[in-house]
Scaffold this motif. Sequence first.
Motif, PDB file in Angstrom:
ATOM      1  N   HIS A 130       1.663   1.665   4.028  1.00  0.00           N
ATOM      2  CA  HIS A 130       2.667   1.345   4.869  1.00  0.00           C
ATOM      3  C   HIS A 130       2.777  -0.158   4.668  1.00  0.00           C
ATOM      4  CE1 HIS A 130       5.769   1.893   7.686  1.00  0.00           C
ATOM      5  NE2 HIS A 130       5.260   0.780   8.270  1.00  0.00           N
ATOM      6  N   HIS A 131       3.704  -0.727   4.010  1.00  0.00           N
ATOM      7  CA  HIS A 131       4.125  -2.239   3.710  1.00  0.00           C
ATOM      8  C   HIS A 131       2.998  -2.973   3.337  1.00  0.00           C
ATOM      9  CE1 HIS A 131       8.052  -1.238   4.963  1.00  0.00           C
ATOM     10  NE2 HIS A 131       7.705  -1.005   6.234  1.00  0.00           N
ATOM     11  N   GLY A 132       2.094  -2.270   2.519  1.00  0.00           N
ATOM     12  CA  GLY A 132       1.049  -3.238   2.013  1.00  0.00           C
ATOM     13  C   GLY A 132      -0.312  -2.687   2.669  1.00  0.00           C
ATOM     14  N   GLN A 133      -0.404  -2.180   3.541  1.00  0.00           N
ATOM     15  CA  GLN A 133      -1.610  -1.954   4.083  1.00  0.00           C
ATOM     16  C   GLN A 133      -1.979  -0.436   4.012  1.00  0.00           C
ATOM     17  OE1 GLN A 133      -1.151  -3.763   8.166  1.00  0.00           O
ATOM     18  NE2 GLN A 133      -2.194  -5.591   7.362  1.00  0.00           N
ATOM     19  N   LEU A 134      -3.295  -0.161   4.176  1.00  0.00           N
ATOM     20  CA  LEU A 134      -3.756   1.296   4.253  1.00  0.00           C
ATOM     21  C   LEU A 134      -3.267   1.922   5.780  1.00  0.00           C
ATOM     22  CD1 LEU A 134      -7.212   0.943   2.404  1.00  0.00           C
ATOM     23  CD2 LEU A 134      -5.395   2.631   1.969  1.00  0.00           C
ATOM     24  N   GLU A 135      -2.771   3.056   5.691  1.00  0.00           N
ATOM     25  CA  GLU A 135      -2.211   3.778   7.025  1.00  0.00           C
ATOM     26  C   GLU A 135      -2.389   5.231   6.803  1.00  0.00           C
ATOM     27  OE1 GLU A 135      -1.533   3.391  10.893  1.00  0.00           O
ATOM     28  OE2 GLU A 135      -1.476   1.734   9.466  1.00  0.00           O
ATOM     29  N   GLY A 136      -3.110   5.733   7.768  1.00  0.00           N
ATOM     30  CA  GLY A 136      -3.159   7.244   7.700  1.00  0.00           C
ATOM     31  C   GLY A 136      -4.482   7.462   6.858  1.00  0.00           C
ATOM     32  N   GLU A 137      -4.618   8.848   6.311  1.00  0.00           N
ATOM     33  CA  GLU A 137      -5.875   9.165   5.988  1.00  0.00           C
ATOM     34  C   GLU A 137      -5.979   9.263   4.245  1.00  0.00           C
ATOM     35  OE1 GLU A 137      -8.499  13.209   6.854  1.00  0.00           O
ATOM     36  OE2 GLU A 137      -6.623  13.649   5.884  1.00  0.00           O
ATOM     37  N   THR A 138      -7.338   8.539   3.959  1.00  0.00           N
ATOM     38  CA  THR A 138      -7.570   8.413   2.396  1.00  0.00           C
ATOM     39  C   THR A 138      -8.498   9.463   2.147  1.00  0.00           C
ATOM     40  OG1 THR A 138      -7.162   6.120   2.319  1.00  0.00           O
ATOM     41  CG2 THR A 138      -8.945   7.018   0.660  1.00  0.00           C
ATOM     42  N   LEU A 139      -8.334  10.139   1.133  1.00  0.00           N
ATOM     43  CA  LEU A 139      -9.109  11.309   0.497  1.00  0.00           C
ATOM     44  C   LEU A 139      -9.773  10.791  -0.831  1.00  0.00           C
ATOM     45  CD1 LEU A 139      -6.732  14.191   0.755  1.00  0.00           C
ATOM     46  CD2 LEU A 139      -8.333  13.544   2.560  1.00  0.00           C
ATOM     47  N   GLU A 140     -10.896  11.065  -0.732  1.00  0.00           N
ATOM     48  CA  GLU A 140     -12.024  10.759  -1.861  1.00  0.00           C
ATOM     49  C   GLU A 140     -12.434  12.071  -2.587  1.00  0.00           C
ATOM     50  OE1 GLU A 140     -14.976   8.017  -0.845  1.00  0.00           O
ATOM     51  OE2 GLU A 140     -13.290   6.334  -0.742  1.00  0.00           O
ATOM     52  N   PHE A 141     -12.709  12.399  -3.850  1.00  0.00           N
ATOM     53  CA  PHE A 141     -12.865  13.484  -4.457  1.00  0.00           C
ATOM     54  C   PHE A 141     -14.013  13.221  -5.526  1.00  0.00           C
ATOM     55  CE2 PHE A 141      -8.586  13.646  -3.245  1.00  0.00           C
ATOM     56  CZ  PHE A 141      -8.291  15.063  -2.729  1.00  0.00           C
ATOM     57  N   PHE A 142     -14.858  14.335  -5.597  1.00  0.00           N
ATOM     58  CA  PHE A 142     -15.865  14.429  -6.716  1.00  0.00           C
ATOM     59  C   PHE A 142     -15.362  14.436  -8.206  1.00  0.00           C
ATOM     60  CE2 PHE A 142     -18.432  15.615  -3.112  1.00  0.00           C
ATOM     61  CZ  PHE A 142     -19.514  14.884  -3.135  1.00  0.00           C
ATOM     62  N   PRO A 143     -15.858  13.994  -9.107  1.00  0.00           N
ATOM     63  CA  PRO A 143     -15.407  14.361 -10.299  1.00  0.00           C
ATOM     64  C   PRO A 143     -14.739  15.838 -10.539  1.00  0.00           C
ATOM     65  CG  PRO A 143     -17.178  12.813 -10.637  1.00  0.00           C
ATOM     66  CD  PRO A 143     -17.161  13.458  -9.157  1.00  0.00           C
ATOM     67  N   SER A 144     -15.545  16.820 -10.077  1.00  0.00           N
ATOM     68  CA  SER A 144     -15.311  18.214 -10.079  1.00  0.00           C
ATOM     69  C   SER A 144     -14.016  18.686  -9.391  1.00  0.00           C
ATOM     70  CB  SER A 144     -16.761  18.799  -9.374  1.00  0.00           C
ATOM     71  OG  SER A 144     -16.485  18.816  -8.178  1.00  0.00           O
TER      72      SER A 144
END
Length: 227
Positions: A136-150
């Motif tokens: 949101h306007h250059g800043q992380l806002e809300g949920e970030t999801l990370e995933f395995f290579p699978s």
Amino acid sequence: MEYGMGTRKGAGDMSNEVWKLDGEMVAYDEEGRISQRSQVRGGSFHGETLYYDEDGQVSQSVPFQDGKVHGEMKMFSKGCIREMIPYCMGAEEGQAFTYDEHGHMLSIRSYHRGELHGESQWFNSQGRVIKISQFHHGQLEGETLEFFPSGALRGRLPYHANELEGEVQRFYEHGIIEERRHFLKGQPFGVPLQYDRYGNPPQDISYPESEERFFSMKKVWQTILPV
């Protein structure tokens, strides 16, 4: 660096106006090779400007309108596209793309008025998503999801104003929760909860007295609202 320029206009009154160039401007490196080729109108870049590497291949293509970057800027490496960024009158606007040396997409980033805004995604060399973030306007806002290579979910990271805020969850690749850790304004607080590969919590956790009530209430919340 030397330049070869187009026609000059406005040379009559140098006290009020610098010479305004029109046409093509070409720059050369110390070896006499073309390093830049630009279109100029009224003394400002207008049209496509090309930059060249030492092998004479285009390394960057930048569209200008009245002196400001406007349109899709492209960057190349050894003739292969590596990045495309859309601009609107000098500021990034829209979706930008990056690629590896084999042409595989590495990221899709969304911009608004020169800042990251909306959803951005990152990929591995196999084309699988490894991270999704909200801005949101250059800043992380809300949920970030990370995933395995699978492709399996690796983590959930809540952000507010570019800082971790709330419960961070980490998972085993087979989907079972591995860890829960709380953050407040980017700083961890409380005792992290770690689980074995079967989802069983540790049995010998001791909490500081000030945190016992918090975790006892958390246990009640999880009973009422299972996660």
